[in-house]
Write a protein that holds these residues in place. Structure first.
Motif, mmCIF file in Angstrom:
data_model
loop_
_atom_site.group_PDB
_atom_site.id
_atom_site.type_symbol
_atom_site.label_atom_id
_atom_site.label_comp_id
_atom_site.label_asym_id
_atom_site.label_seq_id
_atom_site.Cartn_x
_atom_site.Cartn_y
_atom_site.Cartn_z
ATOM 1 N N ALA A 138 1.182 -1.456 -0.306
ATOM 2 C CA ALA A 138 -0.346 -0.066 0.096
ATOM 3 C C ALA A 138 1.019 1.088 0.083
ATOM 4 O O ALA A 138 0.093 2.682 -0.478
ATOM 5 C CB ALA A 138 -1.228 0.008 0.898
ATOM 6 N N GLY A 139 2.294 1.273 -0.346
ATOM 7 C CA GLY A 139 2.750 2.243 0.329
ATOM 8 C C GLY A 139 3.294 2.930 1.378
ATOM 9 O O GLY A 139 3.406 3.952 1.624
ATOM 10 N N ILE A 140 1.562 2.109 2.454
ATOM 11 C CA ILE A 140 2.142 3.093 3.855
ATOM 12 C C ILE A 140 3.536 1.547 4.628
ATOM 13 O O ILE A 140 3.251 0.591 4.693
ATOM 14 C CB ILE A 140 1.164 2.459 4.768
ATOM 15 C CG1 ILE A 140 0.081 3.737 3.828
ATOM 16 C CG2 ILE A 140 0.732 3.503 6.187
ATOM 17 C CD1 ILE A 140 -1.413 3.513 3.754
ATOM 18 N N PRO A 141 3.761 2.430 5.001
ATOM 19 C CA PRO A 141 5.272 1.510 6.148
ATOM 20 C C PRO A 141 4.561 0.045 7.783
ATOM 21 O O PRO A 141 4.893 -0.613 6.897
ATOM 22 C CB PRO A 141 6.261 2.106 6.890
ATOM 23 C CG PRO A 141 6.096 3.819 5.568
ATOM 24 C CD PRO A 141 4.472 3.323 4.961
ATOM 25 N N GLU A 142 3.352 1.256 7.855
ATOM 26 C CA GLU A 142 3.495 0.143 9.032
ATOM 27 C C GLU A 142 2.314 -0.993 8.769
ATOM 28 O O GLU A 142 2.701 -2.329 8.762
ATOM 29 C CB GLU A 142 1.958 0.567 10.013
ATOM 30 C CG GLU A 142 2.869 2.074 10.607
ATOM 31 C CD GLU A 142 3.804 2.841 10.045
ATOM 32 O OE1 GLU A 142 3.324 3.325 8.619
ATOM 33 O OE2 GLU A 142 3.923 4.407 9.930
ATOM 34 N N ILE A 143 1.239 -1.043 7.499
ATOM 35 C CA ILE A 143 0.688 -1.961 6.690
ATOM 36 C C ILE A 143 1.474 -2.606 6.139
ATOM 37 O O ILE A 143 1.353 -3.787 5.564
ATOM 38 C CB ILE A 143 -0.288 -1.219 5.940
ATOM 39 C CG1 ILE A 143 -1.194 -0.338 7.004
ATOM 40 C CG2 ILE A 143 -1.235 -1.964 5.092
ATOM 41 C CD1 ILE A 143 -2.330 0.605 6.589
ATOM 42 N N ASP A 144 2.543 -2.320 5.940
ATOM 43 C CA ASP A 144 3.705 -2.760 4.361
ATOM 44 C C ASP A 144 3.923 -4.022 5.486
ATOM 45 O O ASP A 144 4.167 -5.299 5.451
ATOM 46 C CB ASP A 144 3.992 -2.241 3.792
ATOM 47 C CG ASP A 144 3.650 -1.794 2.606
ATOM 48 O OD1 ASP A 144 2.685 -2.033 1.971
ATOM 49 O OD2 ASP A 144 4.021 -0.464 1.919
ATOM 50 N N GLN A 145 4.878 -3.653 6.339
ATOM 51 C CA GLN A 145 5.279 -4.485 7.610
ATOM 52 C C GLN A 145 4.142 -5.840 8.086
ATOM 53 O O GLN A 145 4.839 -6.800 7.961
ATOM 54 C CB GLN A 145 5.654 -3.302 8.226
ATOM 55 C CG GLN A 145 6.325 -4.866 9.254
ATOM 56 C CD GLN A 145 7.124 -3.348 10.622
ATOM 57 O OE1 GLN A 145 7.362 -2.313 10.613
ATOM 58 N NE2 GLN A 145 7.606 -4.279 11.802
ATOM 59 N N VAL A 146 3.225 -5.344 8.399
ATOM 60 C CA VAL A 146 2.191 -6.017 8.509
ATOM 61 C C VAL A 146 2.341 -7.483 7.362
ATOM 62 O O VAL A 146 2.442 -8.705 7.225
ATOM 63 C CB VAL A 146 1.160 -5.679 8.737
ATOM 64 C CG1 VAL A 146 -0.194 -6.892 9.001
ATOM 65 C CG2 VAL A 146 1.118 -4.990 10.207
ATOM 66 N N GLY A 147 1.602 -6.948 6.347
ATOM 67 C CA GLY A 147 1.861 -7.592 4.720
ATOM 68 C C GLY A 147 2.560 -8.490 4.380
ATOM 69 O O GLY A 147 2.623 -9.619 3.996
ATOM 70 N N GLU A 148 4.085 -8.093 4.901
ATOM 71 C CA GLU A 148 6.128 -8.153 4.725
ATOM 72 C C GLU A 148 5.385 -9.277 6.031
ATOM 73 O O GLU A 148 5.287 -11.223 5.189
ATOM 74 C CB GLU A 148 5.849 -8.084 4.986
ATOM 75 C CG GLU A 148 6.476 -6.574 3.541
ATOM 76 C CD GLU A 148 8.019 -5.754 3.309
ATOM 77 O OE1 GLU A 148 8.737 -5.969 4.590
ATOM 78 O OE2 GLU A 148 8.653 -4.852 3.148
ATOM 79 N N THR A 149 5.201 -9.562 6.669
ATOM 80 C CA THR A 149 4.636 -10.206 8.258
ATOM 81 C C THR A 149 4.046 -11.208 7.545
ATOM 82 O O THR A 149 4.355 -13.058 7.834
ATOM 83 C CB THR A 149 4.940 -9.905 9.901
ATOM 84 O OG1 THR A 149 5.546 -8.651 9.331
ATOM 85 C CG2 THR A 149 4.657 -11.068 10.534
ATOM 86 N N LEU A 150 2.989 -10.806 7.056
ATOM 87 C CA LEU A 150 1.903 -12.264 6.802
ATOM 88 C C LEU A 150 2.286 -12.668 5.745
ATOM 89 O O LEU A 150 1.883 -14.197 5.196
ATOM 90 C CB LEU A 150 0.592 -11.143 6.415
ATOM 91 C CG LEU A 150 -1.002 -12.096 5.741
ATOM 92 C CD1 LEU A 150 -1.332 -13.249 6.853
ATOM 93 C CD2 LEU A 150 -2.096 -11.327 5.248
ATOM 94 N N ASP A 151 2.978 -12.450 4.324
ATOM 95 C CA ASP A 151 3.488 -13.459 3.871
ATOM 96 C C ASP A 151 4.749 -14.421 4.019
ATOM 97 O O ASP A 151 4.482 -15.442 3.148
ATOM 98 C CB ASP A 151 3.781 -12.669 2.598
ATOM 99 C CG ASP A 151 2.955 -11.467 2.022
ATOM 100 O OD1 ASP A 151 1.594 -11.569 1.588
ATOM 101 O OD2 ASP A 151 3.058 -10.428 1.046
#
Length: 436
Positions: A199-212
């Motif tokens: 999403a380009g939002i660091p906090e949300i992208d960090q959650v997404g990377e962890t989920l992936d």
């Protein structure tokens, strides 16, 4: 969630606007009052300066022409409170009387629906007249109300802009969260290939990377467990085959001692139970420090299992120990690897099966050979459509998990070699000094 964020944003804008608008509204009211006083005072002073000579001389004053932008109503009074010229009540009011008393320089009051300002005209210390300037209160109220309406319009526009910005940024913020929730839902449904968009939002992208990363780990773990389960089911065939052959041999020789067949069957069932326990333990086990391998007990188990498989076929098993070094590996893993090699020799080989435990330098080598045909260029570890190679592939995976290797050392006669890292020899204590 969208509604909540938008509502909170608009509420914050309302609170901020109210906190800012209330003191500003009071300041606007005070400003217009001071501005009205300044305008009235300027108009009164202008007239007082113009008529002071006539009033001091006792002559009838002439009201000068007002400025084009000055709409104040100006009147000239005697010290006794009688209107001489201009606009105003015939009898002076409170402001004019106070100004005539010469106790103050400027008097401003509200008289009825007018704002009145009075200044005295002095000749020395004597009051010769009073100049009165007035404006309607409705004019002052109109100016204040119009300004308040303008402020309210700006406040409404600010709240509207806040609402639009909240909708825009809420969409940008919530949509990635919704997509992340959808990816998590697919992951919960068993789709371990699900990946969350960035999403380009660091906090949300960090959650997404962890989920992936979690999805990838779960998928890999599940795939390994499925592969291990499929290969482990093939591995159970060896003790089952031995038990079946023993029971068939007992049926074909009814004159033989049945107790011997029962004891052999119980021994095969024990080996089957041991195989199941080993596979379950290896499926759960993590790499950890190992105890020294009891090679003697392991080769004795191999001898019992091999004889149970080979004797019904009229074949022999030979076990040789050629000064093998100690090794720190899991006995369950080595037992299963040798079980696979033994089953492979029984199923696909011929003649005598030879197991040799020897020293290979920095490794413990265990060779399993039979007198079967030349394997040539065939890859015995490749899985064929008939299922051959599954057990060997499992055995190679178990050997590599223990830090060892399993390879085809000679195609003719077929010889498989299991190499296991040898244990480091115990350190010899250093001694100093001289013997007597």
């Amino acid at each position: 969630m969208r509604r909540r964020i938008i509502s909170l944003t608009v509420l914050a804008a309302l609170v901020a606007t109210a906190l800012f608008a209330l003191p500003l509204g009071l300041a606007v009211m005070q400003y217009y009052r001071d501005d009205t006083k300044a305008e009235l005072e300027r108009a009164a002073d202008t007239v007082a300066l113009a008529v002071s000579h006539e009033l001091n001389a006792g002559l009838a004053p002439v009201l000068p022409r007002p400025d084009a932008d000055d709409d104040a109503q100006v009147g000239i009074y005697t010290a006794g409170g009688r209107l001489l010229a201009g606009h105003g009540p015939t009898v002076a009011g409170s402001a004019e009387r106070q100004a005539a008393s010469a106790t103050v320089d400027v008097v401003i009051e509200q008289e009825g629906e007018e704002v009145v300002l009075a200044v005295p005209v002095l000749s020395g210390s004597r009051v010769t007249g009073v100049v009165r300037a007035a404006r309607p209160m409705s004019e002052l109220r109109l100016r204040v109300v119009l300004t308040w309406l303008g402020m309210a319009g700006l406040a409404g526009a600010a709240i509207g802009v806040s609402w639009l910005l909240a909708r825009r940024f809420t969409t940008r913020l919530v949509r990635p969260l919704e997509e992340l929730a959808a990816a998590a839902g697919r992951l919960g449904d068993g789709d371990f290939t699900a990946r969350s968009p960035r999403a380009g939002i660091p906090e949300i992208d960090q959650v997404g990377e962890t989920l992936d990363a979690t999805a990838a780990r779960i998928g890999e773990t599940l795939e390994r467990e499925r592969a291990f389960s499929a290969e482990a089911s093939h591995q159970l065939r060896t003790p089952l085959t031995g038990l079946r052959l023993q029971l068939e041999a007992a049926l074909e020789t009814p004159a033989a001692d049945p107790y011997a067949a029962i004891r052999a069957g119980i021994a095969s069932a024990d080996r089957l139970e041991r195989t199941i326990e080993d596979l379950l333990a290896l499926g759960r086990e993590r790499r950890a420090p190992r105890a020294e391998l009891d090679l003697g007990a392991l080769l004795e188990e191999v001898r019992q299992a091999g004889e149970a498989l080979l004797q019904p076929q009229g074949r022999a098993l030979r076990i040789v120990r050629d000064d093998p070094p100690p090794a720190h590996v899991a006995a369950a893993a080595v037992r299963q690897v040798l079980g696979v090699l033994l089953d492979n020799a029984v199923t696909h080989g011929r003649g005598t099966v030879t197991v040799v435990a020897r020293d290979a330098g920095d490794a413990l080598a265990i060779d399993v050979a039979d007198e079967g045909p030349d394997l040539g260029e065939t890859d015995p570890f490749a899985t064929t459509p008939t299922g051959h190679g599954i057990g060997l592939r499992l055995a190679r995976g178990l050997a590599e998990a223990e830090g060892g290797r399993l390879r085809l050392s000679r195609p003719a006669p077929p010889t498989f070699t299991l190499l296991l890292p040898a244990a480091d020899p115990p350190a010899t204590p250093c001694r100093t000094g001289h013997h007597a």
